[in-house]
Design an enzyme around this catalytic site. Structure first.
Site, short mmCIF file in Angstrom:
data_model
loop_
_atom_site.label_atom_id
_atom_site.label_comp_id
_atom_site.label_asym_id
_atom_site.label_seq_id
_atom_site.Cartn_x
_atom_site.Cartn_y
_atom_site.Cartn_z
N GLY A 160 0.90 -1.23 -0.03
CA GLY A 160 -0.10 -0.08 -0.17
C GLY A 160 0.72 1.20 0.07
O GLY A 160 1.63 1.51 0.86
N GLY A 216 -0.29 4.38 0.36
CA GLY A 216 -1.00 5.33 0.93
C GLY A 216 -0.13 6.12 1.85
O GLY A 216 0.94 5.83 1.85
N GLU A 264 2.06 -1.46 -4.61
CA GLU A 264 0.71 -0.81 -4.70
C GLU A 264 -0.14 -1.34 -5.77
O GLU A 264 0.57 -1.33 -6.89
CB GLU A 264 1.08 0.89 -4.84
CG GLU A 264 -0.11 1.55 -5.21
CD GLU A 264 -1.28 1.41 -4.29
OE1 GLU A 264 -1.21 1.60 -3.03
OE2 GLU A 264 -2.48 1.11 -4.79
N VAL A 278 -3.11 -1.21 3.98
CA VAL A 278 -4.18 -1.18 2.77
C VAL A 278 -5.30 -0.57 3.34
O VAL A 278 -6.28 -0.72 2.46
CB VAL A 278 -4.29 -2.58 2.39
CG1 VAL A 278 -3.00 -3.28 1.67
CG2 VAL A 278 -4.84 -3.49 3.43
N GLY A 279 -5.05 0.38 4.32
CA GLY A 279 -6.33 1.19 4.84
C GLY A 279 -6.90 0.99 6.12
O GLY A 279 -6.35 0.02 6.63
N ASP A 303 -13.13 8.86 12.33
CA ASP A 303 -13.01 7.67 11.43
C ASP A 303 -14.34 7.01 11.31
O ASP A 303 -14.18 6.20 10.18
CB ASP A 303 -11.90 6.96 11.89
CG ASP A 303 -10.55 7.51 11.59
OD1 ASP A 303 -10.41 8.59 10.90
OD2 ASP A 303 -9.41 7.26 11.80
N HIS A 332 10.63 37.40 4.76
CA HIS A 332 11.69 36.95 4.16
C HIS A 332 12.85 36.84 4.83
O HIS A 332 13.06 37.58 5.76
CB HIS A 332 12.27 37.94 2.91
CG HIS A 332 13.50 37.52 2.12
ND1 HIS A 332 13.48 36.54 1.25
CD2 HIS A 332 14.68 37.84 2.19
CE1 HIS A 332 14.71 36.25 0.77
NE2 HIS A 332 15.48 37.26 1.48
P1 FAD Z 1 -9.42 6.79 17.10
O1 FAD Z 1 -8.43 7.88 17.26
O2 FAD Z 1 -9.42 5.69 16.53
O3 FAD Z 1 -10.16 6.74 18.65
C1 FAD Z 1 -11.18 5.99 18.89
C2 FAD Z 1 -11.42 5.72 20.49
O4 FAD Z 1 -12.43 5.09 20.63
C3 FAD Z 1 -10.23 4.58 20.62
O5 FAD Z 1 -9.49 5.22 21.69
C4 FAD Z 1 -11.08 3.44 20.98
O6 FAD Z 1 -10.57 2.63 22.30
C5 FAD Z 1 -12.30 3.92 21.57
N1 FAD Z 1 -13.36 2.98 21.46
C6 FAD Z 1 -13.96 2.44 20.31
N2 FAD Z 1 -14.97 1.76 20.41
C7 FAD Z 1 -15.27 1.85 21.98
C8 FAD Z 1 -16.25 1.46 22.86
N3 FAD Z 1 -17.40 0.55 22.19
N4 FAD Z 1 -16.38 1.80 23.95
C9 FAD Z 1 -15.17 2.69 24.32
N5 FAD Z 1 -14.31 3.07 23.72
C10 FAD Z 1 -14.39 2.81 22.45
N6 FAD Z 1 -4.06 11.47 11.02
C11 FAD Z 1 -3.78 12.80 10.88
O7 FAD Z 1 -4.57 13.57 10.91
N7 FAD Z 1 -2.36 13.12 10.99
C12 FAD Z 1 -1.53 12.11 10.90
O8 FAD Z 1 -0.27 12.25 10.82
C13 FAD Z 1 -1.84 10.80 10.90
N8 FAD Z 1 -0.89 9.59 11.15
C14 FAD Z 1 -1.35 8.52 11.34
C15 FAD Z 1 -0.40 7.31 11.28
C16 FAD Z 1 -0.93 6.27 11.65
C17 FAD Z 1 0.48 5.12 11.66
C18 FAD Z 1 -2.26 5.85 11.64
C19 FAD Z 1 -2.54 4.39 12.04
C20 FAD Z 1 -3.23 6.79 11.56
C21 FAD Z 1 -2.77 8.07 11.47
N9 FAD Z 1 -3.96 9.31 11.29
C22 FAD Z 1 -3.23 10.44 11.04
C23 FAD Z 1 -5.05 8.95 11.55
C24 FAD Z 1 -5.57 9.38 12.80
O9 FAD Z 1 -5.08 8.57 13.99
C25 FAD Z 1 -7.17 9.16 12.76
O10 FAD Z 1 -7.87 9.82 11.91
C26 FAD Z 1 -7.73 9.52 14.15
O11 FAD Z 1 -7.28 8.87 15.28
C27 FAD Z 1 -9.06 9.32 14.17
O12 FAD Z 1 -9.89 9.68 15.41
P2 FAD Z 1 -11.21 9.26 16.11
O13 FAD Z 1 -11.38 9.88 17.34
O14 FAD Z 1 -12.33 9.15 15.01
O15 FAD Z 1 -10.75 7.67 16.34
P1 AMP Z 2 -4.84 4.21 2.40
O1 AMP Z 2 -6.34 3.74 2.21
O2 AMP Z 2 -4.58 5.51 1.46
O3 AMP Z 2 -4.04 3.84 3.30
O4 AMP Z 2 -3.83 3.33 1.06
C1 AMP Z 2 -4.01 1.81 1.00
C2 AMP Z 2 -3.28 1.52 -0.46
O5 AMP Z 2 -3.53 0.06 -0.21
C3 AMP Z 2 -4.24 1.98 -1.65
O6 AMP Z 2 -3.46 2.51 -2.36
C4 AMP Z 2 -4.48 0.51 -2.04
O7 AMP Z 2 -4.70 0.69 -3.69
C5 AMP Z 2 -3.50 -0.25 -1.69
N1 AMP Z 2 -4.03 -1.96 -1.58
C6 AMP Z 2 -5.04 -2.51 -1.07
N2 AMP Z 2 -5.02 -3.69 -1.25
C7 AMP Z 2 -3.83 -4.22 -1.89
C8 AMP Z 2 -3.03 -5.20 -2.45
N3 AMP Z 2 -3.67 -6.77 -2.26
N4 AMP Z 2 -1.71 -5.16 -2.94
C9 AMP Z 2 -1.31 -4.01 -3.02
N5 AMP Z 2 -1.75 -2.66 -2.75
C10 AMP Z 2 -2.86 -2.70 -2.15
#
Ligand code: FAD
Ligand code: AMP
Length: 478
Positions: free
Chosen positions: A187, A189, A210, A276-277, A318, A450
């Site tokens: 991926g 992404g 990808e 992959v998302g 999310d 600047h």
């Molecule tokens: P989350 O952060 O997922 O929080 C949800 C919370 O709900 C969790 O703590 C979970 O335990 C809790 N929960 C779920 N169900 C229940 C339940 N039934 N009872 C009690 N608690 C519950 N975004 C950016 O904007 N910038 C970045 O640089 C960035 N980098 C990232 C890097 C990585 C490796 C990853 C994986 C993600 C990254 N993201 C980034 C995405 C970002 O982390 C998410 O978009 C963001 O955390 C979403 O926030 P949220 O509050 O919707 O959910």
């Molecule tokens: P993102 O959703 O932005 O984190 O990106 C995930 C990426 O994974 C996307 O660009 C997809 O096209 C890619 N992807 C998903 N499944 C596969 C797969 N089986 N092999 C290679 N790439 C994949």
């Protein structure tokens, strides 16, 4: 029945904890339910973002970038730093400390703002009740309003089932205790490129597989093309049109099978990261009679103001449609808290910035030139290369460019796309410009300090009319 609240928020990620704090600030009796168990075995706040997302990944990106600078860039500046080494375990310990500080800080913010922290798994029942369960005990709370902010989890794909320490998701990739020699990333992404960059900088031979033929299709094609070239130059082998179809664990190695234009291929890695998302997380969240509807992709269905199908129940971040970004989740949290408190609130979904924290960073907001053309909008564009920026030269960061896409008729800014050092900071100018409905000329007529990297944005705005100062002009001024 336990306590009654004005608002119960489920999830304390950047969506939920921000919503809870804002609701409490607005005088609403607020509780926030969280179930995430941290490394020390206790419930921690902050969700994906603070625990295994934005923050830990940036801690590793910063450390690995400094390592590269010390090895390759210092000498040019006259700094002698021979035998630079990386202690991966120490880098990881620093990352863990930052995570601990930040997640612990939310408990303090809750206390200061009067948010009740409820520990356990929250479940939405009918009649706006929330059941909170932990260690076999449960209690039911009532609320006038519920905000679901349960976030997302990584997608897993059948060809590459996770295998402890060998085939990992993004969370596992933040925990490697040594640099793998051959690293595969599935991926290209945002997350795949960031994590691939970390380990590439530390010495892994990184191959990104990808499935799509295009690279970063959401980014303006000129910027995406330059980014691909820069990452390739750094040693990342990005294979487009390579769909992973299977894998086989052989001892300490994993053989990955993929298909590309030439047919069936395979490659062996010491570690494989599956990026992959992410998918919305609703497991155990909704009671049978909760009435909250999901859409066809499993996201909680909401309107433009995050109202679900049940009056008084909202969902943000999310777990609902839109980009999976921490700041989008937080802004939705603020909007929903404001609406619950009786204020008018809405979000401008056209002006949400995105950043990829590679080096250089890639940042964008709004339309690409190709988006605009596909929608039949006539545009004019202006671009400025950092190679022509004095500050970029002083910073040893001359790679990349800033590009502005404006409506040809009205001059209104439709998008800004940047690849360059600090692009993530610079993009705020594009967001603010779009929020205020600015024209490219508005930016062109603004006085920039600047020497700054941001002057490239100024020059790009001037270039929209063909009048950039530090670049050969295309047009004569009338
Ligand atoms: P989350 O952060 O997922 O929080 C949800 C919370 O709900 C969790 O703590 C979970 O335990 C809790 N929960 C779920 N169900 C229940 C339940 N039934 N009872 C009690 N608690 C519950 N975004 C950016 O904007 N910038 C970045 O640089 C960035 N980098 C990232 C890097 C990585 C490796 C990853 C994986 C993600 C990254 N993201 C980034 C995405 C970002 O982390 C998410 O978009 C963001 O955390 C979403 O926030 P949220 O509050 O919707 O959910
Ligand atoms: P993102 O959703 O932005 O984190 O990106 C995930 C990426 O994974 C996307 O660009 C997809 O096209 C890619 N992807 C998903 N499944 C596969 C797969 N089986 N092999 C290679 N790439 C994949």
């Amino acid at each position: 029945m336990a306590d009654k609240f004005d608002v119960i928020v489920i999830g304390a990620g950047p969506g939920g904890y921000v919503a809870a704090i804002r609701a409490a600030q607005l005088g609403l009796k607020t509780a926030c339910v969280e179930k995430w168990i941290g490394k020390e075995g206790n419930v921690v706040h902050g969700g994906t973002c603070l625990n295994v997302g934005c923050i830990p990944s940036k801690a590793l990106l910063e450390a690995s970038h400094k390592f590269v600078e010390a090895q390759h860039d210092f000498d040019d500046m006259g700094i002698q730093a021979s035998d630079v080494t990386m202690d991966v375990k120490k880098m990881m310990a620093r990352k863990d400390k930052i995570v601990k500080n930040l997640t612990g800080g939310i408990a303090g913010l809750f206390k200061a703002n009067g948010v009740t922290a409820l520990e356990g798994a929250g479940k939405v029942l009918s009649g706006k009740q929330v059941e909170v369960s932990k260690d076999g005990q449960s209690a039911v709370y009532e609320a006038d309003h519920i905000v679901i902010a349960s976030g997302s989890v990584p997608v897993e794909i059948p060809p590459t089932p996770l295998t402890e320490g060998l085939i990992v998701d993004s969370t596992g990739a933040l925990e490697f205790q040594e640099t793998p020699k051959r690293l595969g990333v599935i991926g290209a992404g945002v997350i795949g490129l960031e994590l691939g960059s970390v380990w590439n900088r530390l010495g892994s031979e990184v191959t990104v597989l990808e499935a799509m033929d295009s690279f970063l299709p959401m980014v303006d094609s000129a910027i995406a093309k330059e980014t691909q070239k820069l990452l390739k130059k750094q040693g990342m082998d990005i294979k487009l049109g390579a769909r992973v179809t299977g894998s086989e664990v052989k001892g300490d190695e994993v053989v990955v099978k993929y298909t590309d234009a030439k047919g069936e291929q395979e490659q062996t890695f010491d570690k494989l990261i599956v990026c992959v998302g992410r998918r919305p997380y609703t497991q155990g969240l909704l009671g049978d009679d909760a009435g909250v509807k999901l859409d066809e992709r499993g996201f909680i269905f909401v309107d433009d103001q995050c109202r679900t199908s049940v009056p008084g129940v909202y969902a943000i971040g999310d777990v609902v449609r839109g980009p999976m970004l921490a700041h989008k989740a937080s802004e939705e949290g603020i909007m929903v808290a404001d609406i619950i408190a009786g204020h008018k609130a809405e979000m401008n979904y056209d002006a949400i910035p995105s950043v990829i924290y590679t080096f250089p960073e890639v940042a964008w907001v709004g339309m690409t030139e190709q988006d605009a053309k596909a929608q039949g909008i006539e545009v004019k564009t202006g671009a400025f290369p950092f190679a022509a920026s004095g500050r970029a030269m002083a910073n040893n960061a001359t790679e990349g460019q800033a590009k502005i896409i404006a409506d040809a008729e009205t001059d209104r800014i439709l998008g800004m796309h940047i690849v360059g050092q600090h692009a993530g900071e610079m993009i705020a100018q594009g967001v603010i410009a779009m929020e205020f409905g600015s024209s490219a000329e508005d930016l062109a007529l603004t006085c920039y300090a600047h020497p700054t990297m941001s002057e490239a944005v100024h020059e790009a705005a001037l270039a929209v009319e063909g009048h950039a100062i530090h670049m050969a002009n295309r047009k004569k001024r009338k």
